[in-house]
Write a protein that holds these residues in place. Sequence first.
Motif, PDB file in Angstrom:
ATOM      1  N   ASP A 138       0.788  -1.165   0.139  1.00 52.19           N
ATOM      2  CA  ASP A 138       0.152   0.018  -0.110  1.00 52.19           C
ATOM      3  C   ASP A 138       0.711   1.111   0.024  1.00 52.19           C
ATOM      4  OD1 ASP A 138      -1.905   2.006   0.463  1.00 52.19           O
ATOM      5  OD2 ASP A 138      -2.872   1.216   2.045  1.00 52.19           O
ATOM      6  N   GLU A 139       1.039   1.911  -1.228  1.00 53.37           N
ATOM      7  CA  GLU A 139       1.844   3.248  -1.233  1.00 53.37           C
ATOM      8  C   GLU A 139       1.417   4.106  -0.199  1.00 53.37           C
ATOM      9  OE1 GLU A 139       1.896   4.856  -5.174  1.00 53.37           O
ATOM     10  OE2 GLU A 139       3.161   3.241  -5.849  1.00 53.37           O
ATOM     11  N   ALA A 140       0.212   4.171   0.440  1.00 49.77           N
ATOM     12  CA  ALA A 140      -0.272   5.303   1.265  1.00 49.77           C
ATOM     13  C   ALA A 140       0.465   5.049   2.462  1.00 49.77           C
ATOM     14  CB  ALA A 140      -1.814   5.183   1.507  1.00 49.77           C
ATOM     15  N   GLU A 141       0.950   3.800   2.725  1.00 46.87           N
ATOM     16  CA  GLU A 141       1.602   3.438   4.121  1.00 46.87           C
ATOM     17  C   GLU A 141       3.143   3.782   4.021  1.00 46.87           C
ATOM     18  OE1 GLU A 141       0.840  -0.670   4.972  1.00 46.87           O
ATOM     19  OE2 GLU A 141      -1.275  -0.520   5.223  1.00 46.87           O
ATOM     20  N   ILE A 142       3.379   3.997   2.735  1.00 49.33           N
ATOM     21  CA  ILE A 142       5.078   4.313   2.494  1.00 49.33           C
ATOM     22  C   ILE A 142       5.122   5.748   2.694  1.00 49.33           C
ATOM     23  CG2 ILE A 142       6.864   3.921   0.921  1.00 49.33           C
ATOM     24  CD1 ILE A 142       5.550   1.448   0.140  1.00 49.33           C
ATOM     25  N   LYS A 143       4.173   6.522   1.793  1.00 49.67           N
ATOM     26  CA  LYS A 143       4.478   7.878   1.933  1.00 49.67           C
ATOM     27  C   LYS A 143       4.948   8.501   2.941  1.00 49.67           C
ATOM     28  CE  LYS A 143       1.760   8.646  -2.470  1.00 49.67           C
ATOM     29  NZ  LYS A 143       0.656   8.881  -3.139  1.00 49.67           N
ATOM     30  N   PRO A 144       4.279   8.499   4.115  1.00 47.55           N
ATOM     31  CA  PRO A 144       4.854   9.203   5.473  1.00 47.55           C
ATOM     32  C   PRO A 144       6.242   9.191   5.876  1.00 47.55           C
ATOM     33  CG  PRO A 144       2.700   7.981   6.048  1.00 47.55           C
ATOM     34  CD  PRO A 144       3.131   7.716   4.661  1.00 47.55           C
ATOM     35  N   TYR A 145       6.910   8.202   5.237  1.00 47.81           N
ATOM     36  CA  TYR A 145       8.300   7.932   4.917  1.00 47.81           C
ATOM     37  C   TYR A 145       9.225   8.767   4.233  1.00 47.81           C
ATOM     38  CZ  TYR A 145       7.237   4.236   8.365  1.00 47.81           C
ATOM     39  OH  TYR A 145       6.655   3.525   9.414  1.00 47.81           O
ATOM     40  N   LEU A 146       8.243   9.421   3.214  1.00 44.90           N
ATOM     41  CA  LEU A 146       9.024  10.072   2.335  1.00 44.90           C
ATOM     42  C   LEU A 146       8.798  11.679   2.053  1.00 44.90           C
ATOM     43  CD1 LEU A 146       8.356   7.278  -0.436  1.00 44.90           C
ATOM     44  CD2 LEU A 146      10.375   7.482   0.655  1.00 44.90           C
ATOM     45  N   GLN A 147       8.383  12.066   3.341  1.00 42.83           N
ATOM     46  CA  GLN A 147       8.205  13.399   3.346  1.00 42.83           C
ATOM     47  C   GLN A 147       9.456  14.160   3.025  1.00 42.83           C
ATOM     48  OE1 GLN A 147       7.173  14.290   7.406  1.00 42.83           O
ATOM     49  NE2 GLN A 147       4.860  13.310   7.359  1.00 42.83           N
ATOM     50  N   LEU A 148       9.328  15.610   2.644  1.00 47.58           N
ATOM     51  CA  LEU A 148      10.266  16.236   2.022  1.00 47.58           C
ATOM     52  C   LEU A 148      11.480  16.302   2.886  1.00 47.58           C
ATOM     53  CD1 LEU A 148      11.712  17.873  -0.174  1.00 47.58           C
ATOM     54  CD2 LEU A 148      10.226  19.888   0.549  1.00 47.58           C
ATOM     55  N   ASP A 149      11.107  16.933   4.004  1.00 47.39           N
ATOM     56  CA  ASP A 149      12.124  17.167   5.118  1.00 47.39           C
ATOM     57  C   ASP A 149      13.125  15.819   5.364  1.00 47.39           C
ATOM     58  OD1 ASP A 149      11.575  19.805   5.378  1.00 47.39           O
ATOM     59  OD2 ASP A 149      10.305  19.446   7.164  1.00 47.39           O
ATOM     60  N   SER A 150      12.298  14.749   5.664  1.00 50.00           N
ATOM     61  CA  SER A 150      12.901  13.433   5.647  1.00 50.00           C
ATOM     62  C   SER A 150      14.008  13.127   4.426  1.00 50.00           C
ATOM     63  CB  SER A 150      11.935  12.222   5.780  1.00 50.00           C
ATOM     64  OG  SER A 150      11.217  12.450   7.029  1.00 50.00           O
ATOM     65  N   MET A 151      13.686  13.324   3.356  1.00 54.45           N
ATOM     66  CA  MET A 151      14.217  12.878   2.060  1.00 54.45           C
ATOM     67  C   MET A 151      15.424  13.943   2.070  1.00 54.45           C
ATOM     68  SD  MET A 151      12.701  10.524   0.910  1.00 54.45           S
ATOM     69  CE  MET A 151      13.673  10.434  -0.673  1.00 54.45           C
ATOM     70  N   ILE A 152      15.567  15.183   2.521  1.00 57.31           N
ATOM     71  CA  ILE A 152      16.505  16.283   2.457  1.00 57.31           C
ATOM     72  C   ILE A 152      17.565  15.507   3.560  1.00 57.31           C
ATOM     73  CG2 ILE A 152      17.167  18.505   3.150  1.00 57.31           C
ATOM     74  CD1 ILE A 152      14.783  19.450   2.068  1.00 57.31           C
ATOM     75  N   THR A 153      16.997  15.072   4.668  1.00 53.57           N
ATOM     76  CA  THR A 153      17.872  14.568   5.929  1.00 53.57           C
ATOM     77  C   THR A 153      18.698  13.494   5.260  1.00 53.57           C
ATOM     78  OG1 THR A 153      16.600  15.456   7.620  1.00 53.57           O
ATOM     79  CG2 THR A 153      17.940  13.683   8.212  1.00 53.57           C
ATOM     80  N   ALA A 154      17.942  12.741   4.593  1.00 56.38           N
ATOM     81  CA  ALA A 154      18.510  11.465   4.127  1.00 56.38           C
ATOM     82  C   ALA A 154      19.521  11.548   3.130  1.00 56.38           C
ATOM     83  CB  ALA A 154      17.528  10.489   3.483  1.00 56.38           C
ATOM     84  N   ALA A 155      19.336  12.477   2.140  1.00 54.67           N
ATOM     85  CA  ALA A 155      20.325  13.002   1.283  1.00 54.67           C
ATOM     86  C   ALA A 155      21.249  13.532   1.455  1.00 54.67           C
ATOM     87  CB  ALA A 155      19.642  13.927   0.238  1.00 54.67           C
ATOM     88  N   PHE A 156      21.427  14.481   2.728  1.00 56.06           N
ATOM     89  CA  PHE A 156      22.511  14.967   3.467  1.00 56.06           C
ATOM     90  C   PHE A 156      23.397  13.889   4.079  1.00 56.06           C
ATOM     91  CE2 PHE A 156      20.626  19.582   3.845  1.00 56.06           C
ATOM     92  CZ  PHE A 156      20.958  19.875   2.489  1.00 56.06           C
ATOM     93  N   ASP A 157      22.493  12.988   4.697  1.00 49.30           N
ATOM     94  CA  ASP A 157      23.510  11.498   5.472  1.00 49.30           C
ATOM     95  C   ASP A 157      24.075  10.971   4.639  1.00 49.30           C
ATOM     96  OD1 ASP A 157      23.761  10.257   7.904  1.00 49.30           O
ATOM     97  OD2 ASP A 157      22.728   8.785   6.616  1.00 49.30           O
ATOM     98  N   VAL A 158      23.598  10.817   3.380  1.00 49.05           N
ATOM     99  CA  VAL A 158      24.413  10.306   2.155  1.00 49.05           C
ATOM    100  C   VAL A 158      25.583  11.038   1.972  1.00 49.05           C
ATOM    101  CG1 VAL A 158      24.356   9.351  -0.020  1.00 49.05           C
ATOM    102  CG2 VAL A 158      22.510   8.766   1.320  1.00 49.05           C
ATOM    103  N   ALA A 159      25.389  12.173   1.753  1.00 50.94           N
ATOM    104  CA  ALA A 159      26.568  12.960   1.249  1.00 50.94           C
ATOM    105  C   ALA A 159      27.716  13.059   2.610  1.00 50.94           C
ATOM    106  CB  ALA A 159      26.256  14.617   0.963  1.00 50.94           C
ATOM    107  N   THR A 160      27.187  13.064   3.578  1.00 52.29           N
ATOM    108  CA  THR A 160      27.927  12.920   4.810  1.00 52.29           C
ATOM    109  C   THR A 160      29.000  11.494   5.004  1.00 52.29           C
ATOM    110  OG1 THR A 160      26.440  14.485   6.288  1.00 52.29           O
ATOM    111  CG2 THR A 160      28.210  13.000   7.437  1.00 52.29           C
ATOM    112  N   ARG A 161      28.099  10.534   4.600  1.00 49.65           N
ATOM    113  CA  ARG A 161      28.798   9.242   4.800  1.00 49.65           C
ATOM    114  C   ARG A 161      29.653   8.778   3.740  1.00 49.65           C
ATOM    115  NH1 ARG A 161      25.177   4.606   7.361  1.00 49.65           N
ATOM    116  NH2 ARG A 161      23.856   6.015   8.675  1.00 49.65           N
ATOM    117  N   LEU A 162      29.349   9.432   2.420  1.00 46.49           N
ATOM    118  CA  LEU A 162      30.349   9.354   1.356  1.00 46.49           C
ATOM    119  C   LEU A 162      31.342  10.474   1.152  1.00 46.49           C
ATOM    120  CD1 LEU A 162      27.543   8.628  -1.690  1.00 46.49           C
ATOM    121  CD2 LEU A 162      29.174   6.945  -0.429  1.00 46.49           C
TER     122      LEU A 162
END
Length: 363
Positions: free
Chosen positions: A276-300
């Motif tokens: 159910d995509e509706a159950e996944i979407k709360p994990y893909l909020q913009l602020d969460s995606m930005i945090t994840a992208a920055f975390d990847v840049a920090t690790r790499l």
Amino acid sequence: FNLTGSHTSPELQKIEREIGPKLTAHRISIYQNMQLFARVDALMQRRAELGLTGEQTEVLERYHRAFVKSGAKLDEAGRARLKAIAERSTTLSIQFGQNVLADEQVFVMVLPDDAATAGLPPAIKSAAAETARAHGHDGQHAITLARSSIEPFLQYAARRDLRETAHKAWTSRGANGGKTDNRAIMAELLRLRAESAKLLGFKNFAESSLEFSMAKTPAAVRKLLMDVWPAARARAGEERAELQKAVAAEGANVPVAAWDWRYYSEKVRKAKFDLDEAEIKPYLQLDSMITAAFDVATRLFGLTFEEKQGLPVYHPDVGVFEVTREGRQAVVGDRVVDGGAYAVLGELIGERVTVEPDDPDRV
């Protein structure tokens, strides 16, 4: 253009229509500068003896071709005509986009009752309520033709008649008659593209646009499409049959239409994969995606990102970040995406990439 693409207004659109053709004329004038082209052309003729790397050769060839395709090898009359075509095409392209946006903005479908919101997940329903408030319909729900509004509605809304209304409005943007109708613009753009291609020695615009693509020629593109077509059509038929079974399972006796496809695809996906995509979407909020992208840049790359407050921005949603590595400034950028992108670019090319604080487009 960043503003007109993200936070436009009638005043900005007027400026866009005025400045777009002027910027195009300026760019074409550079590429039609005969003295400058002579220097690039001289390098092109001697490229085999210049000891260039593969990347340098590619850059030279592409720039040389950009000059040629801007009319550098044409006579004065040909260059003037190509420049006029480019300016007119820019005007038409800008108007095309603004017409589509105008049709999007004028459509607001207010959902009259709870039955009209049947099937919408809580997050989508909440967004529809906010849309209604923004358009002066407090206490109700509404759908617009913004992608973030229309696509979830088509995916989850149980009312077939409302899905049909929304889908037809979405697919008819720019083709509703009146001053926002794009059909005449499309016809003129096609004529101008054909004329420019022939001025440059191509049979048609497809040949011109594919020159530096992997396919190279229209014939190669058509072969690829026709090779794929039988299997793709067969698979689409299988999917349609699955959707038709889902329609029948609900007791309906209607053929699957375009406005049913997303809705029943979601039901089939849920039944087959319990996804159910509706159950996944709360994990893909913009602020969460930005945090994840920055975390990847920090690790790499060992980069850290610090948000800066109190700096002037053109919209409340814009975030300003300073990017550092080991305490040394890596990038100054006024946009979230740009900051991360420039930092990664710097790592890839082994250089320090900065953005001028007073001119975020100057790298």
